[in-house]
Design an enzyme around this catalytic site. Sequence first.
Site, short mmCIF file in Angstrom:
data_model
loop_
_atom_site.label_atom_id
_atom_site.label_comp_id
_atom_site.label_asym_id
_atom_site.label_seq_id
_atom_site.Cartn_x
_atom_site.Cartn_y
_atom_site.Cartn_z
N ASP A 11 0.81 -1.29 -0.41
CA ASP A 11 0.18 0.03 -0.01
C ASP A 11 0.82 1.16 0.04
O ASP A 11 2.10 1.28 0.16
CB ASP A 11 -0.89 -0.03 1.27
CG ASP A 11 -1.63 1.22 1.64
OD1 ASP A 11 -2.11 1.78 0.59
OD2 ASP A 11 -1.47 1.61 2.70
N ASP A 13 -0.22 5.10 0.82
CA ASP A 13 -0.61 5.94 1.82
C ASP A 13 -0.59 5.52 3.26
O ASP A 13 -1.30 4.60 3.61
CB ASP A 13 -1.84 6.90 1.50
CG ASP A 13 -1.92 7.76 0.25
OD1 ASP A 13 -0.88 8.60 0.30
OD2 ASP A 13 -2.56 7.25 -0.64
N GLY A 53 -10.52 6.97 -1.19
CA GLY A 53 -10.35 7.75 -2.33
C GLY A 53 -10.84 9.29 -2.06
O GLY A 53 -11.80 9.52 -1.48
#
Length: 233
Positions: A11, A13, A53
Site C-alpha cells: 500500500d 498512503d 479515495g
Amino acid sequence: MIDQLDALIFDVDGTLAETEEAHRLAFNEAFAEAGLDWDWTPDLYRELLKVTGGKERIAWFLAYPPGNLLEGLDADIDLFIRRLHGRKTELYASRVAAGAVALRPGIEPLIREARRRRIQLAIATTTSRPNVEALIGAALGREILGWFDAVACGDMAALKKPAPDVYDLALAALGVPAARAVAIEDSWNGVRAAKAAGLTVIATPSLYSANDDFTEADLVCEPHQIALRLGWS
Ligand code: XBP
Ligand code: MG
C-alpha cells in the site's frame, strides 16, 4: 508466515510513508483556492479517512450532516468534484516532489532487500498514479519505479478498498497467486481489501490509523521489523 514468497505488495498512503498530513493540507489548499470555507481538521480527517479515495471523500463530505452541499451544484456535482480533486492532486504531488514526505523507517531497506532476493515488488493503492510517482521519485529516485512489476491505482479499479480490486489487479499483473504474496497495509480498509484478495497481510499502523481494528491481519508490526518477521535475518 508463508511457505513460498514470490511477491511483496505495498500500500502507499500510510504504509510507504506518512502521507496523510500532506493529503489533508492539499485538500484544504484546494478548497481555499476554490473559495470554499471548508477546513478539514486532523480530527475530522481521521473520520473522513474511513471513506477511501479523495473524490469519494469529497462527495461524502458534501452530503455530510448538516450538509455542505453548495447551491446550484446539483447538475455539475461530478465535474465539480473531479476539478477540485484534480487541483488537490497537483498540490499534493508538488508538495511530495519538493520532499515534504519521507519514507517510514525500514521501508527503503525492505524494498532493497526484496529486490536483492528477487522477490517481485508491486503497489496496490487507492491514490492515483501521479501521487505514487511523486512519492517514489522524490524518496527513492525515479529509476526505482521500474523495480515495481505492477502498480495498481484506485482509478484503475471498479471499486476502491476495502474491495479487493486493486490487489486483484496487482496479482494479475504479477502473474503470482495470492497464496505466494504478502501485502503490507496500514489501515482497516487496506487489510480488509488484501484479505478479500486472499493475501497474507502484515499491518503497520500509521499516525492516522493507529486506532483501527487490525484483528484480521496476519501480523501487526513496525515496517523496520518486517524483514525479520519474513525470516530475512
Ligand atoms: C488512502 C486513501 C487515499 C488518500 C488520498 O488509502 O484513502 O484516498 O487519502 O488519495 P489507502 P486521493 O492507503 O488504503 O490506499 O486523493 O489521491 O484519492
Ligand atoms: Mg494506507
